[in-house]
Every structure is written in C-alpha cells, then in structure tokens.
Design a protein around this motif. Structure first.
Motif, short mmCIF file in Angstrom:
data_model
loop_
_atom_site.label_atom_id
_atom_site.label_comp_id
_atom_site.label_asym_id
_atom_site.label_seq_id
_atom_site.Cartn_x
_atom_site.Cartn_y
_atom_site.Cartn_z
N GLN A 37 0.75 -1.32 0.07
CA GLN A 37 -0.17 -0.08 0.13
C GLN A 37 0.98 1.26 0.02
OE1 GLN A 37 0.33 -2.19 2.41
NE2 GLN A 37 -0.28 -1.55 4.43
N TYR A 38 2.14 1.20 0.14
CA TYR A 38 3.16 2.19 0.17
C TYR A 38 4.35 1.80 -0.68
CZ TYR A 38 0.31 4.04 4.11
OH TYR A 38 -0.67 4.38 4.88
N PRO A 39 3.87 1.69 -2.20
CA PRO A 39 5.20 1.19 -2.86
C PRO A 39 6.15 2.48 -3.07
CG PRO A 39 3.36 1.84 -4.11
CD PRO A 39 2.70 1.76 -2.71
N GLU A 40 5.92 3.79 -2.76
CA GLU A 40 6.97 4.89 -2.69
C GLU A 40 7.63 4.76 -1.59
OE1 GLU A 40 3.43 6.54 -0.60
OE2 GLU A 40 3.64 5.03 -2.60
N GLY A 41 7.35 4.24 -0.51
CA GLY A 41 7.79 4.08 0.74
C GLY A 41 7.45 5.47 1.50
N ILE A 156 8.92 -7.03 8.56
CA ILE A 156 7.76 -7.45 9.69
C ILE A 156 6.34 -7.34 9.15
CG2 ILE A 156 6.77 -6.32 11.69
CD1 ILE A 156 9.50 -7.60 12.29
N ALA A 157 5.68 -8.16 9.12
CA ALA A 157 4.41 -8.36 8.45
C ALA A 157 4.89 -8.25 6.79
CB ALA A 157 3.29 -7.50 9.12
N ASN A 158 3.90 -7.35 6.32
CA ASN A 158 4.07 -6.82 5.05
C ASN A 158 4.88 -5.76 4.75
OD1 ASN A 158 2.39 -4.95 5.79
ND2 ASN A 158 1.15 -5.09 4.22
N PHE A 159 5.64 -5.19 5.76
CA PHE A 159 6.41 -4.15 5.61
C PHE A 159 8.01 -4.55 5.56
CE2 PHE A 159 2.97 -1.58 7.04
CZ PHE A 159 3.23 -0.23 6.27
N VAL A 160 8.91 -3.88 4.35
CA VAL A 160 10.34 -4.27 4.29
C VAL A 160 10.63 -2.86 4.75
CG1 VAL A 160 11.98 -4.59 2.91
CG2 VAL A 160 10.01 -5.94 2.66
#
Length: 189
Positions: A37-41, A156-160
């Motif tokens: 949901q935050y591909p731009e970071g 962590i979870a779906n966050f890199v």
C-alpha cells in the motif's frame, strides 16, 4: 621528535572542524518503509536535532499502533535536544587542537571521538531494540519482538524496512579520516 603537527595537518583539522559543524544541518540516519500500500515508501529521517518528514512519521506511527509499537516523536528521543551541542563542542575541540598543533591532544581527541561514536551507535541500537521488543501485548496484530538493524533490511508483516546512514554521518566519517591523517603524515616528526 617534534610534538607539533605540521601546518598542512593543522589545515586538515580545521577542515574537519568545519565538517563537524556542517554535518549538523544534514540528516545522519534514516529508515524507509515499503509495503504494497506504500510502494513509494515512507521515511523516518533523523537529523542531530529533529525527525524529518512529519507526515510520513505520522503515518508510520498510525501503522505501528497495529503491532503495539510506541510512537516515534522528537519528544521520545531526548538526544535530539543536545546532540547538536555535543557535535559543536567536538568541532570546537578539533579547531583548538588544530590551532595548537599538539599530537598528544589530537590522540586524546581521536580517543574521545571513538568513544563518542561507539556510544552513538549503541544508543541507536538501544532505541531500535526498545521500539521493536517493547510491543503492547494487546495490539490488534501479534508480531514477535524484533530488533530493526541499524543498517540493512528487515521484514515485519508486509513491511520491508531499509535502515541507512546518510549525508551528515558521512561528513562525520570524512572529518574523522581528516583527524587520523595528521598522525600518520607527521609520524616521523
């Protein structure tokens, strides 16, 4: 054997002092968060006196709430209220040692710098460990405790997340190298 540094070594120390002061105005460390949901970071960027990009920090805090992590804020990092003064003091000491051109004082200054640098890295690790392991057990999403790396990648979870040092830190590194060169350059004097 002379205990005085050469004039070119004095110039290197004056440049190092300038780099210390200049580094205060640049970010030293950062962490970028990526998710579908935050591909731009999303960014947390740390200066010696503030956290940058309040909007991203606010979003990250909202997301971290779901795993029970406490909020990132300048108030939670008291170091940000005095780190600039420590760096300014180190710059002043470097300038004085450069002007005095004293090798023993330079060795002491380098020792002080190494100890301060080690304490700084330990402090970053301590905060990352505190944030990643003191999770609220009542949080909506249960994740195992973790320690984000000071440098590198973590999932962590779906966050890199990617943690990295940046411009101000590299200025400090160059200043340190400029402090070491006179000891090598003037070793035979």
């Amino acid at each position: 054997m002379s205990k005085k540094l050469s004039v070119p070594s004095m110039a290197l120390l004056i440049i190092a002092a300038g780099l210390f002061v200049t580094s205060i105005f640049f970010p030293w460390w950062g962490m970028k968060f990526f998710a579908p949901q935050y591909p731009e970071g999303l960014d947390i960027i740390v200066y010696p006196y503030k956290l940058e990009d309040a909007n991203d920090v606010s979003i990250i805090n909202g997301l971290n709430h779901y795993i029970g992590m406490k909020e990132f804020s300048e108030e939670n990092f008291p170091e940000l209220s005095y780190l600039s003064y420590i760096i300014g003091g180190l710059a002043l000491l470097t300038l004085v040692v450069g002007i005095l051109r004293n090798k023993k004082l330079l060795m002491g200054l380098i020792g002080l710098f190494v100890i301060g640098g080690a304490l700084g890295v330990y402090d970053i690790h301590r905060w990352l460990k505190s944030y990643g392991t003191n999770l609220d057990p009542m949080a909506p999403i249960d994740v195992p405790p973790f320690v984000p790396p000071i440098i590198g990648e973590n999932t962590i979870a779906n966050f890199v997340t990617h943690s990295y040092f940046t411009t101000g830190f590299f200025m400090i590194g160059i200043a340190f190298i400029l402090m070491i060169i006179p000891l090598w350059k003037d070793r035979a004097q």
